[in-house]
Write a protein that holds these residues in place. Structure first.
Motif, PDB file in Angstrom:
ATOM      1  N   VAL A 188       0.828  -1.207   0.000  1.00 57.35           N
ATOM      2  CA  VAL A 188       0.000   0.000   0.000  1.00 57.35           C
ATOM      3  C   VAL A 188       0.864   1.260   0.000  1.00 57.35           C
ATOM      4  CG1 VAL A 188      -1.984  -1.108   1.080  1.00 57.35           C
ATOM      5  CG2 VAL A 188      -0.183  -0.152   2.524  1.00 57.35           C
ATOM      6  N   ILE A 189       2.069   1.165  -0.519  1.00 62.41           N
ATOM      7  CA  ILE A 189       2.950   2.315  -0.662  1.00 62.41           C
ATOM      8  C   ILE A 189       3.134   2.603  -2.144  1.00 62.41           C
ATOM      9  CG2 ILE A 189       4.171   1.909   1.505  1.00 62.41           C
ATOM     10  CD1 ILE A 189       6.395   0.574  -0.105  1.00 62.41           C
ATOM     11  N   PRO A 190       3.618   3.799  -2.502  1.00 55.95           N
ATOM     12  CA  PRO A 190       3.853   4.089  -3.917  1.00 55.95           C
ATOM     13  C   PRO A 190       4.742   3.042  -4.571  1.00 55.95           C
ATOM     14  CG  PRO A 190       4.017   6.098  -2.627  1.00 55.95           C
ATOM     15  CD  PRO A 190       3.869   4.985  -1.643  1.00 55.95           C
ATOM     16  N   ASP A 191       4.377   2.637  -5.760  1.00 56.32           N
ATOM     17  CA  ASP A 191       5.095   1.582  -6.469  1.00 56.32           C
ATOM     18  C   ASP A 191       5.307   2.013  -7.915  1.00 56.32           C
ATOM     19  OD1 ASP A 191       6.358  -0.778  -6.918  1.00 56.32           O
ATOM     20  OD2 ASP A 191       4.714  -2.058  -6.232  1.00 56.32           O
ATOM     21  N   GLN A 192       6.037   1.224  -8.660  1.00 57.79           N
ATOM     22  CA  GLN A 192       6.294   1.538 -10.070  1.00 57.79           C
ATOM     23  C   GLN A 192       6.435   0.253 -10.857  1.00 57.79           C
ATOM     24  OE1 GLN A 192       8.604   2.509  -7.688  1.00 57.79           O
ATOM     25  NE2 GLN A 192       9.950   0.749  -7.969  1.00 57.79           N
ATOM     26  N   MET A 193       6.298   0.377 -12.178  1.00 56.91           N
ATOM     27  CA  MET A 193       6.492  -0.779 -13.055  1.00 56.91           C
ATOM     28  C   MET A 193       7.019  -0.297 -14.403  1.00 56.91           C
ATOM     29  SD  MET A 193       2.836  -2.009 -14.612  1.00 56.91           S
ATOM     30  CE  MET A 193       1.946  -1.002 -15.797  1.00 56.91           C
ATOM     31  N   TYR A 194       7.782  -1.161 -15.059  1.00 58.84           N
ATOM     32  CA  TYR A 194       8.277  -0.926 -16.409  1.00 58.84           C
ATOM     33  C   TYR A 194       7.356  -1.640 -17.405  1.00 58.84           C
ATOM     34  CZ  TYR A 194      12.603   0.583 -14.149  1.00 58.84           C
ATOM     35  OH  TYR A 194      13.516   1.235 -13.381  1.00 58.84           O
ATOM     36  N   PHE A 195       7.098  -0.995 -18.526  1.00 64.25           N
ATOM     37  CA  PHE A 195       6.260  -1.628 -19.539  1.00 64.25           C
ATOM     38  C   PHE A 195       6.634  -1.086 -20.919  1.00 64.25           C
ATOM     39  CE2 PHE A 195       2.261  -1.801 -22.046  1.00 64.25           C
ATOM     40  CZ  PHE A 195       2.226  -3.177 -22.175  1.00 64.25           C
ATOM     41  N   ASP A 196       6.737  -2.006 -21.870  1.00 66.11           N
ATOM     42  CA  ASP A 196       7.032  -1.666 -23.270  1.00 66.11           C
ATOM     43  C   ASP A 196       5.759  -1.867 -24.095  1.00 66.11           C
ATOM     44  OD1 ASP A 196       9.568  -1.316 -22.389  1.00 66.11           O
ATOM     45  OD2 ASP A 196      10.380  -3.166 -23.259  1.00 66.11           O
ATOM     46  N   VAL A 197       5.271  -0.789 -24.678  1.00 66.27           N
ATOM     47  CA  VAL A 197       4.085  -0.853 -25.535  1.00 66.27           C
ATOM     48  C   VAL A 197       4.549  -1.250 -26.934  1.00 66.27           C
ATOM     49  CG1 VAL A 197       2.080   0.383 -26.406  1.00 66.27           C
ATOM     50  CG2 VAL A 197       2.997   0.932 -24.139  1.00 66.27           C
ATOM     51  N   GLU A 198       4.178  -2.430 -27.366  1.00 65.77           N
ATOM     52  CA  GLU A 198       4.626  -2.945 -28.653  1.00 65.77           C
ATOM     53  C   GLU A 198       3.612  -2.624 -29.754  1.00 65.77           C
ATOM     54  OE1 GLU A 198       5.218  -7.084 -28.019  1.00 65.77           O
ATOM     55  OE2 GLU A 198       6.989  -6.814 -26.725  1.00 65.77           O
ATOM     56  N   ASP A 199       4.088  -2.751 -31.001  1.00 69.86           N
ATOM     57  CA  ASP A 199       3.250  -2.586 -32.193  1.00 69.86           C
ATOM     58  C   ASP A 199       2.571  -1.213 -32.229  1.00 69.86           C
ATOM     59  OD1 ASP A 199       3.941  -5.163 -32.902  1.00 69.86           O
ATOM     60  OD2 ASP A 199       2.202  -6.045 -31.879  1.00 69.86           O
ATOM     61  N   VAL A 200       3.324  -0.186 -31.909  1.00 71.47           N
ATOM     62  CA  VAL A 200       2.814   1.181 -32.008  1.00 71.47           C
ATOM     63  C   VAL A 200       3.121   1.691 -33.420  1.00 71.47           C
ATOM     64  CG1 VAL A 200       2.968   3.517 -31.087  1.00 71.47           C
ATOM     65  CG2 VAL A 200       3.183   1.548 -29.544  1.00 71.47           C
ATOM     66  N   ARG A 201       2.092   2.061 -34.166  1.00 69.41           N
ATOM     67  CA  ARG A 201       2.268   2.448 -35.563  1.00 69.41           C
ATOM     68  C   ARG A 201       1.975   3.936 -35.710  1.00 69.41           C
ATOM     69  NH1 ARG A 201       2.817  -0.719 -39.904  1.00 69.41           N
ATOM     70  NH2 ARG A 201       2.187  -2.552 -38.673  1.00 69.41           N
ATOM     71  N   THR A 202       2.904   4.634 -36.350  1.00 69.20           N
ATOM     72  CA  THR A 202       2.743   6.069 -36.583  1.00 69.20           C
ATOM     73  C   THR A 202       1.885   6.307 -37.833  1.00 69.20           C
ATOM     74  OG1 THR A 202       4.770   6.159 -37.904  1.00 69.20           O
ATOM     75  CG2 THR A 202       4.972   6.509 -35.517  1.00 69.20           C
ATOM     76  N   ALA A 203       1.633   7.570 -38.120  1.00 72.06           N
ATOM     77  CA  ALA A 203       0.792   7.914 -39.280  1.00 72.06           C
ATOM     78  C   ALA A 203       1.438   7.512 -40.597  1.00 72.06           C
ATOM     79  CB  ALA A 203       0.490   9.413 -39.280  1.00 72.06           C
ATOM     80  N   ASP A 204       2.768   7.449 -40.664  1.00 72.49           N
ATOM     81  CA  ASP A 204       3.449   7.019 -41.889  1.00 72.49           C
ATOM     82  C   ASP A 204       3.880   5.560 -41.806  1.00 72.49           C
ATOM     83  OD1 ASP A 204       5.246   7.445 -39.917  1.00 72.49           O
ATOM     84  OD2 ASP A 204       6.651   8.645 -41.090  1.00 72.49           O
ATOM     85  N   ASP A 205       3.170   4.760 -40.991  1.00 73.69           N
ATOM     86  CA  ASP A 205       3.334   3.302 -40.900  1.00 73.69           C
ATOM     87  C   ASP A 205       4.696   2.883 -40.368  1.00 73.69           C
ATOM     88  OD1 ASP A 205       0.798   2.765 -41.721  1.00 73.69           O
ATOM     89  OD2 ASP A 205       1.341   2.605 -43.841  1.00 73.69           O
ATOM     90  N   ALA A 206       5.302   3.677 -39.540  1.00 69.63           N
ATOM     91  CA  ALA A 206       6.519   3.247 -38.848  1.00 69.63           C
ATOM     92  C   ALA A 206       6.106   2.460 -37.601  1.00 69.63           C
ATOM     93  CB  ALA A 206       7.386   4.442 -38.467  1.00 69.63           C
ATOM     94  N   LEU A 207       6.690   1.262 -37.428  1.00 69.45           N
ATOM     95  CA  LEU A 207       6.321   0.381 -36.321  1.00 69.45           C
ATOM     96  C   LEU A 207       7.334   0.554 -35.188  1.00 69.45           C
ATOM     97  CD1 LEU A 207       4.068  -1.646 -35.766  1.00 69.45           C
ATOM     98  CD2 LEU A 207       5.653  -3.463 -36.443  1.00 69.45           C
ATOM     99  N   LEU A 208       6.816   0.887 -34.006  1.00 69.80           N
ATOM    100  CA  LEU A 208       7.691   1.226 -32.878  1.00 69.80           C
ATOM    101  C   LEU A 208       7.318   0.411 -31.643  1.00 69.80           C
ATOM    102  CD1 LEU A 208       7.542   5.128 -33.151  1.00 69.80           C
ATOM    103  CD2 LEU A 208       9.222   3.599 -34.210  1.00 69.80           C
ATOM    104  N   VAL A 209       8.267   0.361 -30.727  1.00 69.21           N
ATOM    105  CA  VAL A 209       8.049  -0.159 -29.372  1.00 69.21           C
ATOM    106  C   VAL A 209       8.389   0.980 -28.411  1.00 69.21           C
ATOM    107  CG1 VAL A 209       8.718  -1.847 -27.629  1.00 69.21           C
ATOM    108  CG2 VAL A 209       8.581  -2.522 -30.041  1.00 69.21           C
ATOM    109  N   VAL A 210       7.387   1.461 -27.687  1.00 71.24           N
ATOM    110  CA  VAL A 210       7.562   2.607 -26.787  1.00 71.24           C
ATOM    111  C   VAL A 210       7.781   2.083 -25.365  1.00 71.24           C
ATOM    112  CG1 VAL A 210       6.544   4.727 -25.888  1.00 71.24           C
ATOM    113  CG2 VAL A 210       6.123   4.030 -28.253  1.00 71.24           C
ATOM    114  N   GLN A 211       8.847   2.534 -24.742  1.00 71.65           N
ATOM    115  CA  GLN A 211       9.225   2.078 -23.403  1.00 71.65           C
ATOM    116  C   GLN A 211       8.820   3.126 -22.369  1.00 71.65           C
ATOM    117  OE1 GLN A 211      13.409   1.652 -24.113  1.00 71.65           O
ATOM    118  NE2 GLN A 211      13.210  -0.469 -24.824  1.00 71.65           N
ATOM    119  N   LEU A 212       8.065   2.679 -21.363  1.00 71.35           N
ATOM    120  CA  LEU A 212       7.517   3.590 -20.355  1.00 71.35           C
ATOM    121  C   LEU A 212       7.782   3.046 -18.951  1.00 71.35           C
ATOM    122  CD1 LEU A 212       4.026   4.253 -21.977  1.00 71.35           C
ATOM    123  CD2 LEU A 212       6.021   5.760 -22.079  1.00 71.35           C
TER     124      LEU A 212
END
Length: 490
Positions: free
Chosen positions: A241-265
């Motif tokens: 019940v204390i502040p916590d954090q997590m790492y997550f990579d959002v896969e298959d992110v596609r831009t308007a010009d069809d560039a495929l990315l993995v965004v790390q957050l």
């Protein structure tokens, strides 16, 4: 046939005659044997912690508690054996079984400390001895009865296992709950209703027999690939019940010009309402993952790859994650911050991007190298000027120092010369004063002498003239009428 035999003190023998009759003789004794033979008998002794097991020829068995002794009789006994009494410690107990006359078997529990010497119709259960189960202050006992009941005894406590009542007894550790943890506890009430409560730490939780803990099964890192989250990888009962954090990579992110990315957050969050979380979700991490993916995909779908790169700073702002913030509030969480850690593109796009980055980096490095070279040249010139200025200052200080030394030397020489002159003048003055004093003395003495001579009516003029008959110079002045004469002798 006649024989003589001696039976020593402490021995016993059996004397058999030709008819098969027997008599027993204790020593010391001298025996006259006629057509008889003797058989030495063995004596068995049992100490206080022992007992004798006597097997009779008629099949009976007797146990004789020590201290005791018994002679083996060939007409009564089949065998005699010395057995050790069963030692039972203070924390032990045993089951004693006894066969009754009606062939039924009774059972009793013998608790230690004790020494057990069984009767002939008794025996012990050795394969499964009774145990005393102890629970310390941080433990509890789980007692399962033969009738299906279960009881939990909070420590410190102890209980003996009783085979007529208990199926099993186990010692379990109480669940420690730290100050930043909480437990979700379910309880079955008498009316079969299930209640729920939350236990906040710090505490030690000992469950009742009708209580159990909520098992959380959330998304967690894949052991084979920590960058990916898989369902039910996190299994726990203690909720942080204390502040916590997590790492997550959002896969298959596609831009308007069809560039495929993995965004790390990286997401920082905090649990605010446990009851709301239990009622609204079974896996908060899965909700966070889905909401993050939706927000990032919306962010990239309206931008080209170049625009995405220029706008990546916006991914550090919380107002870009509307789905995440709203979902977190609905399930009892608060999102404190989202940190953008970078992105990974497809191999080809990444290669092109890496080449562009390499060229830009090379240009920047070249410009930086030239700038550093210019700065180094300026620094060298500046340092050389500073060294020259320092050198001139040192020379100036050296000249001033030498000038001060010469001035000090001149002042010293002048002082010494003035002192010598003053000393010489003083010495001359003293010599002159001495000469004056001496001349004054001579004049006074001569004046006194002349006064004495004058007192004797001697003409001083003639006397003085007579004293100096050959003067160095003779000045004679003749005159009349009282003329005034001034004489200057140089």
């Amino acid at each position: 046939m006649i024989n003589l035999k001696t039976v020593r003190r402490g021995d016993r023998v059996a004397v058999w005659n030709a008819k098969g009759e027997v008599r027993f003789v204790d020593g010391p004794k001298r025996l006259l044997l006629f057509r008889e033979r003797i058989e030495s008998l063995r004596r068995y002794r049992a100490e206080p912690h022992q007992y004798l097991v006597v097997q009779f020829l008629d099949g009976r068995t007797e146990h004789v508690r020590g201290p005791a002794e018994l002679w083996l009789s060939p007409v009564e006994h089949d065998s005699i054996a010395v057995q050790e009494a069963e030692a039972i410690d203070a924390n032990q107990a045993v089951l004693v079984y006894q066969r009754q006359d009606d062939e039924s078997v009774s059972r009793r529990v013998l608790y230690g400390p004790a020494q057990y010497m069984p009767e002939s119709n008794e025996w012990l259960q050795r394969l499964d001895p009774l145990r005393r189960h102890n629970a310390e202050a941080h433990q509890y006992l789980v007692v399962r009865f033969l009738d299906g009941r279960t009881e939990h005894l909070r420590g410190p406590a102890d209980i003996w296992f009783h085979p007529d009542e208990h199926e099993s007894i186990a010692v379990e550790d109480a669940t420690p709950v730290d100050a930043h943890q909480a437990l979700v506890i379910y309880r079955r009430e008498a009316d079969e209703h299930i209640s729920r409560r939350v236990l906040h730490g710090p505490a030690q939780y000992v469950p009742e027999a009708n209580e159990w803990l909520h098992q959380f099964r959330w998304h967690g890192a894949d052991p084979n690939d920590p960058k990916h989250k898989v369902p039910r990888a996190l299994r726990f009962t203690k909720l942080r019940v204390i502040p916590d954090q997590m790492y997550f990579d959002v896969e298959d992110v596609r831009t308007a010009d069809d560039a495929l990315l993995v965004v790390q957050l990286m997401v920082f969050f905090e649990l605010e309402d446990i009851e709301k979380m239990l009622d609204q979700t079974h896996d908060p991490i899965a909700d966070f993952i889905n909401a993050l993916a939706a927000d990032v995909i919306d962010f990239a779908a309206s931008r080209s790859f170049e625009e995405f790169k220029e706008a990546t700073n916006s991914l550090n702002e919380q107002n870009e994650y509307t789905n995440l913030v709203s979902r977190a509030e609905r399930i009892g969480y608060r999102v404190n911050k989202v940190v953008y850690r970078g992105y990974v593109a497809s191999s080809k796009l990444q290669s092109m991007h890496d080449d562009a980055i390499e060229k830009r980096t090379a240009l920047k490095l070249e410009a930086e190298t030239e700038r550093q070279a210019q700065e180094l040249a300026d620094l060298k010139l500046e340092r050389e000027a500073e060294r020259e200025e320092t050198r001139r200052g040192m020379q100036r200080e050296q000249a001033e120092h030498e000038q001060r030394l010469l001035q000090v030397q001149h002042d010293g020489d002048s002082g010494r010369l003035d002192a010598d002159q003053k000393q010489e003048i003083a010495h001359k003055r003293e010599m002159q004063l001495a000469d004056v004093e001496h001349l004054r003395g001579e004049n006074e003495e001569r004046l006194r002498f002349l006064r004495e001579i004058q007192g004797l009516q001697v003409d001083l003029t003639r006397y003085l003239v007579a004293q100096y008959q050959h003067p160095d110079r003779l000045i004679r002045v003749d005159g009349t009428n009282g003329s005034q004469l001034h004489l200057h002798d140089n």
